[in-house]
Design a protein around this motif. Structure first.
Motif, short mmCIF file in Angstrom:
data_model
loop_
_atom_site.label_atom_id
_atom_site.label_comp_id
_atom_site.label_asym_id
_atom_site.label_seq_id
_atom_site.Cartn_x
_atom_site.Cartn_y
_atom_site.Cartn_z
N GLU A 97 -13.01 -20.91 -0.35
CA GLU A 97 -13.97 -20.26 0.45
C GLU A 97 -14.48 -21.07 1.60
OE1 GLU A 97 -17.24 -19.04 -2.07
OE2 GLU A 97 -15.98 -18.46 -3.57
N VAL A 98 -13.63 -21.77 2.41
CA VAL A 98 -13.89 -22.34 3.59
C VAL A 98 -13.54 -21.44 4.83
CG1 VAL A 98 -14.03 -24.59 2.67
CG2 VAL A 98 -11.57 -23.60 3.36
N VAL A 99 -13.60 -20.16 4.71
CA VAL A 99 -13.37 -19.19 5.76
C VAL A 99 -14.49 -18.41 6.14
CG1 VAL A 99 -11.85 -17.08 6.54
CG2 VAL A 99 -10.72 -18.83 4.86
N SER A 100 -14.66 -18.56 7.53
CA SER A 100 -16.06 -17.99 8.07
C SER A 100 -15.77 -16.39 8.22
CB SER A 100 -16.62 -18.64 9.24
OG SER A 100 -15.73 -18.33 10.19
N GLU A 101 -16.91 -15.60 8.70
CA GLU A 101 -16.52 -14.28 8.85
C GLU A 101 -15.59 -13.92 9.91
OE1 GLU A 101 -19.34 -10.18 9.38
OE2 GLU A 101 -20.44 -12.10 8.50
N THR A 102 -15.82 -14.79 10.89
CA THR A 102 -15.13 -14.69 12.12
C THR A 102 -13.59 -14.77 11.79
OG1 THR A 102 -16.91 -15.73 13.27
CG2 THR A 102 -15.25 -15.14 14.80
N ALA A 103 -13.54 -16.02 11.16
CA ALA A 103 -12.01 -16.22 10.94
C ALA A 103 -11.42 -15.23 10.27
CB ALA A 103 -12.08 -17.74 10.13
N ALA A 104 -12.29 -14.69 9.13
CA ALA A 104 -11.73 -13.66 8.48
C ALA A 104 -11.12 -12.40 9.26
CB ALA A 104 -12.70 -13.21 7.08
N GLY A 105 -11.93 -12.09 10.13
CA GLY A 105 -11.74 -10.88 11.09
C GLY A 105 -10.49 -11.33 11.47
N ASN A 106 -10.26 -12.43 12.20
CA ASN A 106 -9.11 -12.95 12.80
C ASN A 106 -7.66 -12.92 11.98
OD1 ASN A 106 -10.71 -13.44 15.09
ND2 ASN A 106 -10.55 -15.85 14.75
N ILE A 107 -8.14 -13.26 10.88
CA ILE A 107 -7.04 -13.16 9.86
C ILE A 107 -6.58 -11.79 9.54
CG2 ILE A 107 -6.55 -13.81 7.35
CD1 ILE A 107 -8.26 -16.04 7.52
N ILE A 108 -7.43 -11.06 9.54
CA ILE A 108 -7.36 -9.49 9.32
C ILE A 108 -6.23 -8.90 10.36
CG2 ILE A 108 -8.06 -7.24 8.91
CD1 ILE A 108 -10.14 -8.80 7.16
N ASN A 109 -6.77 -9.10 11.44
CA ASN A 109 -6.16 -8.66 12.55
C ASN A 109 -4.79 -9.12 12.66
OD1 ASN A 109 -8.39 -7.23 13.39
ND2 ASN A 109 -8.99 -9.09 14.82
N MET A 110 -4.70 -10.54 12.45
CA MET A 110 -3.29 -10.95 12.50
C MET A 110 -2.56 -10.12 11.25
SD MET A 110 -1.33 -13.25 10.40
CE MET A 110 -2.42 -14.21 9.57
#
Length: 1713
Positions: A97-110
């Motif tokens: 749980e060290v992923v922020s919302e922004t990071a999560a968005g980036n991950i999803i896009n990737m």
């Protein structure tokens, strides 16, 4: 995640991150330097963060975009190895749980890019899953992108990816909703009321939702859009979607998160607006589709039902209905209606199968069903959904049995190569094995040739579907045969089970609540009561609501259920299935019963009943009840017609029993199958467990059981239990061994069923009793008019029910016994025998049962129990009465001591036996009575003793059996003895009872009415006893009369002293006189016909051979008894006020008996008369009452045989009267009556005696053979009464009375006797003996004359009358009295054997009377009355008759006695007569006397020829005595005697002295003997008197002188004639007569000379002498006569002349020379 936060985990994470970055940099070293650099800077970044921050994870999360960057870049390389490494690293970060919302968005896009490049699909899915499940940072677009990514992957070509993606999608969807649930959980405390969502569902409308909720909302909305084939709003980028998948997702969300929809209006809105319309839309192909419809008929091709969608839709619908029913009421209505439609026969087989499965899911949720019912069925204008479901199931099951028409293409391959699976109709015999006549091996239903196997598909109560779970199948599956049927069957069973258990549970709660309320309600305080009422009313409202629902549910479903279950029951060939169906019907029936739904209850019960009986069995109960009308009705269910199918007969069931149907007309046999027996057991079970709710349907149940019992041949045994009957009874009954072993069980259950009736409440019990009664009435109807064996089921079960309910017998006793009494009156003997058996068993059981309180304290109950026993007395069938009496006997033997107030009833039963009821009945009843009298008198209330007396008396009157009558009289004696022994106790108890009744009567204001009132109760008891015996005394049978009479008088004699003094009045008038009246009446009217024999061969003695003679005996006995009581109890009777009236009545009875034309009675009457005359005047001294004579008691009352010293004889007990008198109160002491009253009594007796005498002796006017003439003993007795009677009345006895007496004595003596009695009464004629009657007459007169003798002067005037009487009797010697016109024969001429009347020999009597006269006269000659009344003259006058008759007297002794009497009387009477000469009282006597002498001395009668000389001389000497009397007693006193008389005497003497016979000596008289002595005496007297100096008058002298000269002249003539004749005759002797005459003359001459010499010379006239001397020459002339006799007489005559020969005087005067 405590594990990821620990320092070790953090340290490990940092190490892992660093190593991942290192690995990445290594991989990208050559090809992708930027990535390498980013990785290396990432290592530094991580280290820096770790060094600078204490909260390492938080810091990492802040900087997560930078930390993740190298990995994202690595993924961008599209190099598999690098990509995999990166994805793994990213996943590790996510997991911590060290992923922020922004990071999560980036991950999803990737990830999206990777997906579009089709790289690492599985890893992608994994990453998305980890990202979404580990945290909640992904929202909105990012989330939707992630979800779309998964969807996109689902539709790839790779199967594994597809499936994984599908799973991921499912998980992700779940996660989205779980987040929402968690979010709600967080905020549940500060929930603000959400604003009602309105308007169209666009995105803006969700602004009120929280983030997670919003996501969930958007997701669900889009799912709906997708399924509906519309573009999604949120899931942008979707390329394709399948409906099946969409539906599955919808279903899972709805199923897993119902609370989301229920709590959030937005979601509810979606449900209503999106999901439901969608479902309905998707259903349309299924709805429109009809199997086998040709496409050409419709313009557009109809879309065909598609199994996967359809099945999923049904799943969704199931969830919707289960979870959101409350939100979607209307929609559910549509869904349910659709479900129902899918069951139609024209829908594909698979569709029907899944529809049935769906319905099954509903059926296991009773609460849901309840809601349907409330929401639809109970609302107006709403579809009756619940009812439709049930009916649909029913019609579905029915349709399965109907084979489809052949024209239907069964299997059609339409587009898509779908097997539309028309109903797979297996051949009818599939699964059937042809062995054993078609015994089914598989469990199955079979109906009219359709055979459907039963599959085991589910455990009961859970709806585990098969086809609803086939999510992988695209093609419709083939449905195995019987599957749908089995599911439908289970639907029904679960439906029933669910509904009933739910409703019964709730009912139970309500009942316990009510119970507690009512219990509380009985608390004492007012306030609490009010509270309770309040709560109770709340509860009742609640209950009313619930009850309405329950009733509606049952009403909605019962028809359909019943139709289906009945059909299945009929079709079932499997025992287990049958059992389940029956159980369902049973539970429904019980539930309906509990809810009071009579029609439905009866319908279910009827179904079970019909199942129990053979097909088409005619049973009226089942065909006439309301329920049965359903079987012919068809119910319309949504326009389809559902027929109630009635059982078919061709079931393939094993026949286990064959028997006779119970019907009026004998029919063929009927068969019972094992299923019938199974149904029967269910029926028994139903009755046993649910009897309380059966109510009126007991009738159905019992009627059916009755018929089954009959067919099985069970017959009632003792106590009402049914036992297998003997084979003989039903010749056509055939039972298999299976049933034979079952029968005892069935019989046992039957008994237990009725035993359990003890647990029913009162109302149910009444229903049961009523049902049994009406059953029994039917059985009675059937048994009328034929003697076929009746059905006794109902009677036997009534008995059983009664026996087990003894503890509350009161509530059912009346209907129960009332009916049994009707049965007892039935003409069919077997039927009524059982009725009586049942009734008597119940009564006996009731009396022996241990009631609470015991019977002894509950009199009302005891009387209630005994009452039917009494009612049985109204039935005329002897067998019933016998049972009744046997019951009484048993009750007496077991309960006799404790009957108490029940005694009157029990005794009433014995007393109700009538004369015409046959000997055995009477005998049994009498046995009971004997038992009562011997054992139970002391235990019964004294008030019942009177009933005992009545009953015993009534048996005496029965004329069936003489012995019983006689014994009952003996019982009455025993009863009287008991009264006597227990007198005091009985008296006390009766007085107590009397007082109580009196009080009651006064309170009610009525008069106490009992027989013999006002006598004290104890006396009334005696009086009843006497009255009963009195009735028996006039019984038609002589033996009974005799026995009763003896007993009556004995009891009055022995125990009468116990009575109160005043009661004697009643005894005398109501008992004794009443009896006498009746006996007199019967006797006088009795038949005179001869009775030939006395029944049997008994000969009757001639003295009893007519009814009249037999009654005579009774009359005798009765009169004697009454007289004896009057005699012995006079001291008690006389003080009673109307004793004199009673005395008169008694005398009247004696009189009428004495005057009865029956010798026996009349004689006995006189005996009784004599008895009452022996009474002495009442005792003056009350201490010494006369002890009454010991009564002749027929049943001796001996007190043991006391043989103490000197006591050899037993004591007969009679109450000491002294004691009795001592007990009398002073006022009751016998009052001594005054003499006057006593005299009146005696004069009454005298009058009676006179009437009897005058009536009985009065000669009848006409005579014939039957004329009654009183007997001698009677007359004797009558006359013998007088002396005793006279003693009492002598003071007032006057001439009139004497006259009356005389008449009677005279008449009595005159009565003749009948010739047949004469030898016994009459002495032989020669003996001079008096008959007893004659003696009595003389005694009576003797008593009188003695009394006069000592009596006062005034009595002596009666002497003459007595003389008259006696003299009248004296006359009888010559002239026997006449008795009327009766001709009597002389005794010598009477023939003994003829009915002739014989006159008595009165001579002895007359002579005796004469002696009495003489005696009496000797005593009384000087009495003035005797003198005045010319007694002497009468005596002479009377004697003149026999004297003048002399030899003509009937007896020679008579005239001799008369002479001697005359002499005696005259010797006394003449001096008296001379004494009274001057008074002239005797003037008339003298001529009488002269005539008497004349008649006697010169009698006209001729002496008999055989009279001897001695006899003649003796008679002559009597004559001489008379002349002597004249010479001594009369002539000397001539101067006191009238001259005429003296003249008469002289003439007479003159006559005698010449010759007493005649003056002419004719031939005829020559032979007569001459009374020489007599003549001589006459002569002497004459001369003596002629020449005595006593001659007072010259006249007398002249008479004698005249006589002399005549005499001398005659002598001269006789002598002259003799001389003449002598001379003429010569030698011939003269006739004897002439010689005698001459001798007499010669003697007379010598006598005359002697007499003259004796006379004083101066008395003799000279002329006389001259005449004498002048005879001398003539005498001399006779000397020549030849007769020596004459010579000797001549010698005597000549000798006296010597006295004349003296010398001549100076001058001769008047001489002849």
């Amino acid at each position: 995640m405590s594990g990821t936060n620990s320092p070790e985990a953090v340290k490990k994470l940092l190490e892992n991150m660093q190593s991942d970055l290192r690995a990445l940099s290594l991989e990208c070293k050559k090809k992708f330097p930027p990535v390498k650099e980013a990785a290396e800077s990432g290592i530094i970044k991580v280290k820096t963060i770790a060094a600078r921050n204490t909260e390492i994870l938080a810091a990492l999360k802040e900087n997560s975009s930078e930390v993740v960057q190298p990995f994202l870049m690595g993924c961008g390389t599209k190099e598999p190895k690098i990509t995999q490494l990166c994805l793994a690293a990213i996943q590790r970060l996510m997991s911590h749980e060290v992923v922020s919302e922004t990071a999560a968005g980036n991950i999803i896009n990737m990830l999206w890019q990777l997906m579009e490049n089709n790289l690492e699909e599985l890893k992608l899915l994994q990453t998305v899953l980890v990202l979404l499940t580990t945290n909640t940072v992904v929202h909105d677009e990012a989330l939707s992108k992630a979800i779309v990514l998964c969807f996109r992957l689902h539709f790839t070509k790779d199967n594994i990816t597809n499936n994984t993606a599908a799973a991921t999608v499912r998980q992700v969807v779940t996660v989205v909703f779980e987040r929402m649930v968690a979010e709600d959980e967080l905020h549940k405390d500060n929930i603000e009321q959400p604003v009602l969502v309105q308007g169209n569902s666009n995105r803006r409308s969700v602004s009120t939702l929280k983030p997670c909720a919003k996501d969930a909302y958007m997701l669900f909305q889009d799912l709906c859009q997708l399924v509906n084939a519309d573009a999604p709003y949120w899931l942008v980028g979707m390329t394709e979607m399948t409906r099946t998948f969409g539906l599955e997702l919808l279903e899972s969300v709805l199923n897993d998160f119902p609370q989301v929809f229920l709590h959030h209006q937005e979601f509810s809105f979606l449900l209503k607006e999106r999901v439901c319309p969608l479902v309905i839309k998707l259903f349309s192909p299924n709805i429109k589709f009809r199997q086998g419809s040709s496409t050409s008929s419709s313009p557009a091709p109809v879309e065909k039902p598609y199994f996967p969608i359809c099945m999923r839709l049904l799943r969704v619908v199931s969830v919707l209905i289960k979870q959101f029913y409350s939100l979607l009421v209307t929609e559910c209505e549509i869904f349910l209606s659709l479900l129902v439609k899918f069951l139609d026969a024209d829908k594909p087989q698979w569709l029907r199968a899944v529809a049935v499965e769906s319905i099954h899911r509903l059926c296991v949720q009773p609460q849901l069903l309840r809601s349907f019912c409330q929401s639809y069925d109970m609302k107006q204008h709403s579809t009756k959904v619940f009812r439709d479901i049930v009916n649909a199931l029913g019609s579905f099951i029915q349709s399965l049995f109907l084979v489809p028409p052949t024209g239907n293409p069964a299997i059609t391959n339409q587009a898509g190569n779908n097997n539309s699976g028309g109903p797979v109709s297996a051949p009818a015999n599939s699964g059937m094995v042809g062995i054993g006549g078609g015994v089914t091996l598989l469990p199955a239903f079979e109906y009219r040739g359709t055979w459907i196997p039963i599959l085991t598909i589910t455990v009961q109560g859970s709806a585990k579907a098969t086809y609803l779970e086939m999510l992988d199948k695209v093609e419709p599956p083939t449905i195995p045969e019987g599957y749908a049927m089995s599911v439908a069957f289970h639907c029904l069973l679960d439906l029933v089970r669910g509904i009933t258990s739910m409703i019964e549970g709730e009912l139970g709660e309500v009942e316990t609540d009510c119970h507690s309320t009512t219990e509380a309600g009985s608390s004492p305080t007012q306030s609490s009561e009010q509270q309770d009422l309040q709560s109770a009313s709340d509860q009742t409202e609640k209950e009313i609501v619930s009850r309405a629902v329950w009733e509606e549910m049952v009403n909605a479903c019962w028809c359909g259920l019943l139709a289906a279950l009945s059909l299945l029951l009929d079709a079932s060939t499997d025992e287990a299935a049958t059992e389940n169906i029956l159980k369902a019907e049973l539970t429904m029936a019980a539930l309906c019963g509990r809810l009071g739904l009579v029609t439905s209850r009866d319908a279910f019960i009827t179904a079970i009943c019909k199942g129990s009986l053979p097909p088409h069995y005619a049973l009226t109960v089942l065909n006439t009840t309301t329920a049965a009308s359903l079987s012919n009705k068809s119910y319309s269910i949504q326009g389809q017609s559902v027929m109630m199918i009635s059982p078919s007969s061709e079931s393939h069931q094993q026949v286990v029993a064959v028997g006779q149907p119970l019907a009026v007309q004998p029919q063929g046999t009927v068969m019972l199958t094992s299923k019938n027996i199974q149904c029967m057991r269910t029926l028994l079970n139903l009755a046993h467990c649910h009897g309380a709710v059966l109510g009126t349907s007991w009738q159905l149940v019992l009627a059916t059981l009755q018929h089954l019992v009959w067919i099985l041949g069970l017959k009632p045994s003792s106590g009402g239990a049914l036992k297998p009957g003997r084979a003989v009874e039903g010749p056509s009954t055939v039972l298999t061994t299976a049933v034979m072993t079952d029968l005892p069980v069935i019989s046992n259950i039957l008994s237990r069923l009725f035993e359990s009736s003890q647990y029913l409440d009162d109302v149910s019990l009444h229903h049961l009793i009523n049902a049994l009664c009406s059953l029994s009435l039917e059985a009675m109807e059937m048994a009328y008019g034929n003697n076929k064996e009746p059905s006794l089921f109902a009677v036997a079960k009534l008995l059983e029910t009664g026996l087990v309910n003894m503890h509350r017998i009161e509530i059912l006793w009346r209907p129960l016994t009332g009916h049994l009494l009707e049965v007892c009156q039935h003409p069919n003997s077997r039927m009524r025998e059982w009725g009586a058996e049942a009734l008597t068993s119940l009564i006996k059981a009731g009396l022996t049962f241990n009631h609470e309180p015991p019977l002894s304290q509950n009199q009302r109950l005891q009387l209630l129990l005994l009452n039917p026993l009494k009612e049985m007395s109204n039935i005329n069938h002897p067998d019933i009465r016998l049972k009744q009496l046997e019951c009484v006997l048993q009750i007496l033997q077991s309960q006799g001591d404790s009957l108490g107030p029940g005694w009157p009833l029990v005794l009433g039963v014995m007393g109700a036996i009538r004369n015409d009821q046959g000997e055995s009945l009477i005998r049994t009843a009498f046995q009971c009575l004997q038992l009562v009298v011997t054992d139970f008198l002391p235990t019964m209330p004294c008030t019942c003793l009177q009933i005992v007396v009545d009953v015993a008396g009534s048996f005496g009157l029965h004329n069936q059996e003489l012995n019983i009558s006689l014994t009952s009289i003996g019982l009455l004696w025993n009863i009287s003895d008991y009264f006597f022994q227990r007198g005091e106790t009985i008296e006390k108890e009766l007085n107590k009872e009397e007082a109580a009744q009196q009080k009651q009567a006064e309170e009610k204001g009525v008069v106490l009415n009992r027989p013999f009132h006002p006598a004290p109760p104890f006396d009334c008891l005696w009086l009843c006893l006497y009255a009963k015996l009195g009735e028996l005394c006039v019984d038609p049978r002589p033996a009974v009369r005799k026995s009763a009479g003896q007993t009556l008088f004995s009891t009055i004699g022995a125990h009468g002293t116990l009575l109160q003094h005043s009661t004697w009045h009643t005894v005398v008038w109501k008992v004794l006189f009443h009896l006498l009246d009746r006996v007199r009446e019967s006797s006088t009217t009795a038949d005179k016909e001869k009775i030939e024999s006395g029944g049997g061969n008994i000969l009757i003695h001639h003295s009893r051979d007519t009814a009249e003679k037999q009654w005579a005996e009774t009359w005798v006995l009765t009169l004697a008894g009454v007289a004896r009581i009057f005699n012995t109890r006079r001291y008690l009777l006389q003080p009673l006020g109307d004793f004199s009236r009673a005395w008169d009545v008694l005398l009247d009875h004696i009189q009428s008996a004495a005057l009865s034309k029956n010798n026996e009675v009349s004689l006995a009457a006189l005996k009784s008369f004599q008895e009452i005359l022996q009474i002495v005047s009442p005792v003056r001294d009350s201490d010494k009452p006369e002890t009454p004579p010991v009564v002749n008691v027929p049943v001796p009352v001996l007190i043991g045989s006391i043989s103490g010293p000197g006591l050899s004889r037993p004591f007969v007990r009679t109450d000491s009267i002294g004691e009795r008198l001592g007990r009398c109160s002073s006022s009751e002491l016998p009052i001594v009556t005054d003499e006057l009253e006593d005299l009146n009594l005696w004069w009454a007796v005298w009058n009676t005696w006179y009437r009897i005498g005058s009536e009985s002796t009065k000669p009848p006017i006409t005579f014939d053979k039957l004329t009654f003439i009183p007997s001698q003993p009677f007359l004797t007795a009558l006359i013998q009464i007088f002396p005793a009677l006279y003693q009492h009345i002598k003071t007032g006895f006057n001439m009139d009375d004497l006259q009356k007496l005389g008449v009677i004595l005279h008449s009595a003596v005159s009565v003749p006797i009948s010739s047949d009695a004469s030898p016994f009464i009459l002495p032989s004629y020669t003996e001079a003996v008096l008959t007893s009657l004659q003696e009595a007459v003389l005694t009576a007169l003797d008593v009188l004359q003695k009394a006069i003798c000592v009596g006062p002067e005034n009595m002596q005037i009666m002497y003459p009358a007595i003389f008259d009487q006696l003299l009248a009797f004296v006359e009888f010697s010559c002239k026997p009295p006449q008795y009327g016109q009766l001709e009597t024969k002389h005794i010598a001429n009477a023939k003994y054997n003829q009915a002739e009347w014989v006159a008595l020999n009165y001579v002895p009597f007359a002579e005796k009377s004469l002696e009495v006269v003489v005696d009496l006269y000797q005593k009384t000659a000087c009495h003035k009355a005797v003198v005045n009344e010319k007694v002497l003259q009468n005596i002479i006058k009377t004697l003149r008759v026999p004297l003048s008759l002399k030899y003509s007297c009937p007896s020679e002794s008579t005239w001799k006695l008369a002479v001697s009497s005359l002499l005696k009387v005259l010797s006394i009477g003449l001096p008296v007569a001379r004494q009274h000469a001057s008074s002239g009282k005797f003037d008339s006597m003298w001529p009488e006397l002269a005539n008497t002498f004349e008649d006697f001395l010169f009698t006209k009668s001729i002496p008999p020829d055989n009279l001897s000389i001695q006899e003649f001389q003796r008679n002559e000497s009597i004559d001489v005595e008379v002349v002597q009397l004249i010479s001594t007693e009369i002539l000397p006193y001539a101067n006191f005697i009238p001259k005429e008389f003296v003249g008469q005497i002289m003439t007479m003497l003159n006559k005698g002295s010449i010759h007493s016979q005649s003056s002419s000596f004719t031939e005829a008289e020559i032979d007569i003997r001459l009374r020489e002595e007599f003549s001589k005496m006459c002569f002497e007297t004459l001369l003596q008197f002629s020449f005595s100096n006593k001659v007072t008058t010259p006249q007398e002298g002249y008479i004698s002188r005249m006589a002399l000269s005549v005499l001398l002249k005659r002598s001269q003539d006789v002598l002259h004639r003799y001389i003449e004749d002598e001379r003429l005759s010569g030698k011939c002797p003269l006739p004897r007569q002439q010689v005698t005459e001459i001798i007499f003359v010669l003697k007379a001459v010598s006598t005359l000379i002697d007499s003259l010499k004796k006379t004083q010379p101066e008395n003799v006239d000279g002329n006389t002498w001259a005449q004498v001397i002048a005879l001398y020459p003539t005498l001399v002339e006779c000397i020549t006569c030849s007769s020596s006799e004459v010579c000797s007489a001549l010698k005597e005559a000549l000798v006296p002349f010597k006295d004349f020969m003296h010398p001549p005087a100076s001058k001769v005067q008047n001489g002849e020379s």
